[in-house]
Write an enzyme that holds these catalytic residues in place. Structure first.
Site, mmCIF file in Angstrom:
data_model
loop_
_atom_site.group_PDB
_atom_site.id
_atom_site.type_symbol
_atom_site.label_atom_id
_atom_site.label_comp_id
_atom_site.label_asym_id
_atom_site.label_seq_id
_atom_site.Cartn_x
_atom_site.Cartn_y
_atom_site.Cartn_z
ATOM 1 N N ASP A 63 32.139 34.132 44.751
ATOM 2 C CA ASP A 63 32.225 33.447 46.042
ATOM 3 C C ASP A 63 33.500 33.860 46.776
ATOM 4 O OD1 ASP A 63 29.991 32.037 45.179
ATOM 5 O OD2 ASP A 63 31.190 30.346 44.454
HETATM 6 N N1 URA Z 1 30.038 30.560 39.822
HETATM 7 C C1 URA Z 1 30.401 30.061 41.012
HETATM 8 O O1 URA Z 1 30.157 28.900 41.315
HETATM 9 N N2 URA Z 1 31.059 30.876 41.855
HETATM 10 C C2 URA Z 1 31.391 32.147 41.559
HETATM 11 O O2 URA Z 1 32.021 32.830 42.372
HETATM 12 C C3 URA Z 1 31.004 32.646 40.301
HETATM 13 C C4 URA Z 1 30.321 31.826 39.447
#
Ligand code: URA
Length: 251
Positions: free
Chosen positions: A103
Site C-alpha cells: 500500500d
Molecule cells: N497487507 C496490507 O494490508 N498492506 C500491505 O501493503 C501489504 C499487506
C-alpha cells in the site's frame, strides 16, 4: 554484439539515445572512450556509461527497494508518485515492474523484476513463499490472535484467508510480526480489523528467507545477487518468524 545493442538490452535507454550518448563520449569499453555505436563488444568487456559500469542484460533481473511512505506500487500512475521513480538510472532496465503491491502507506521490502515467471513464483500462494510484516497496532496485542489467524480468518466482506502466523514483539508495546502465504488487497490491515484491532504502521521485513537489509535506508535500491534470489525462494523455516521478532527489538 554491437555496443549500442548491448547497452540497449542492459539499460532503459533507447537505441537512438544510446547512439547519442556513445557519440558524445559518455561510454567506455575497457577504460577507453569509444564513439562508434557499431563496434563489437563481448561478454568479458567492461562497459561503463557516464563513468558507471553497466551490468550485462540477464533474463531475470531483480532489484530490492526499501519502499518509503507515499509511493504507489505501479509502473505508471497519473496522480501519484510511483516506486519506479526511486530506481536510480544505472539500475533501470526495460520491462521492470513491482512484484506484487505494498500500500501507499506501507514501507519496506519491495522487489522489482523484468521476469514475469519469477514474479509469479514469488506470489503464487501454492509456492508457499512467506511474506513477513511488522506492524504497530492501535490497541494492545491479544493472545487469541495467534489461534484466530492460524484457523484462517474470514474478513468483513466474506473473503477467506489462508492460515497465518503472528507473534508479538516482546518489550515493544503493541508491535507484532505476521507471516502470510498470500497477498490479498490490504490483507494485513483487514485481518487485524477482523480480530478487532487496527494497524497504524506496516512494514514488510522479509520475503522467504531474505530480510530487508539493515544497512538500507527508505528509498534505497540494490541489485539482488544470485544468492539473495535463492534466499527468496527458501521454504519457510518454523524458527524464522521468531528470529525476525528478535531482530525487531534491535531494528
Ligand atoms: N497487507 C496490507 O494490508 N498492506 C500491505 O501493503 C501489504 C499487506
Amino acid at each position: 554484439m554491437r555496443l549500442d545493442k548491448w547497452l540497449s538490452d542492459a539499460t532503459n535507454y533507447t537505441r537512438s539515445q544510446l547512439k547519442q550518448l556513445i557519440r558524445s563520449g559518455q561510454v567506455s569499453v575497457n577504460n577507453c572512450i569509444v564513439k562508434r555505436p557499431e563496434i563489437a563488444v563481448s561478454q568479458t568487456d567492461i562497459i561503463c556509461l557516464q563513468g558507471k559500469p553497466v551490468t550485462a542484460a540477464v533474463s531475470c533481473y531483480c532489484l530490492l527497494l526499501y519502499k518509503p511512505l507515499g509511493y504507489v506500487c505501479a509502473v505508471t500512475d497519473a496522480a501519484e508518485k510511483t516506486v519506479m521513480e526511486l530506481i536510480p538510472p544505472d539500475l533501470q532496465r526495460k520491462g521492470l515492474f513491482p512484484v506484487g503491491r505494498l500500500d501507499k502507506d506501507t514501507t519496506g521490502l519491495l522487489l522489482l523484476t523484468n521476469d514475469g515467471a519469477f514474479s509469479h513464483t514469488l506470489l503464487a500462494p501454492k509456492r508457499h513463499i512467506s511474506k513477513y510484516y511488522r506492524m504497530q497496532l492501535a490497541r494492545p496485542y491479544e493472545v487469541q490472535y495467534a489461534e484466530q489467524l492460524a484457523a484462517g480468518l474470514t474478513l468483513a466482506d466474506g473473503t477467506h484467508c489462508l492460515p497465518a502466523e503472528i507473534l508479538p514483539v516482546p518489550e515493544i508495546q503493541q508491535e507484532a510480526v505476521i507471516c502470510l502465504q498470500e497477498g490479498k488487497y490490504h490483507q494485513v490491515r483487514r485481518m487485524m480489523a477482523a480480530v478487532g484491532n487496527h494497524v497504524e504502521q506496516l512494514q514488510r521485513i522479509a520475503i522467504g528467507g531474505l530480510c530487508l537489509p539493515s544497512d538500507l535506508q527508505p528509498g534505497d535500491c540494490v541489485l539482488l545477487t544470485a544468492v539473495q534470489m535463492e534466499q527468496l525462494q527458501q521454504p519457510s523455516d518454523p524458527t524464522w518468524l521468531s528470529m525476525l521478532v528478535e531482530r525487531c527489538k534491535e531494528w
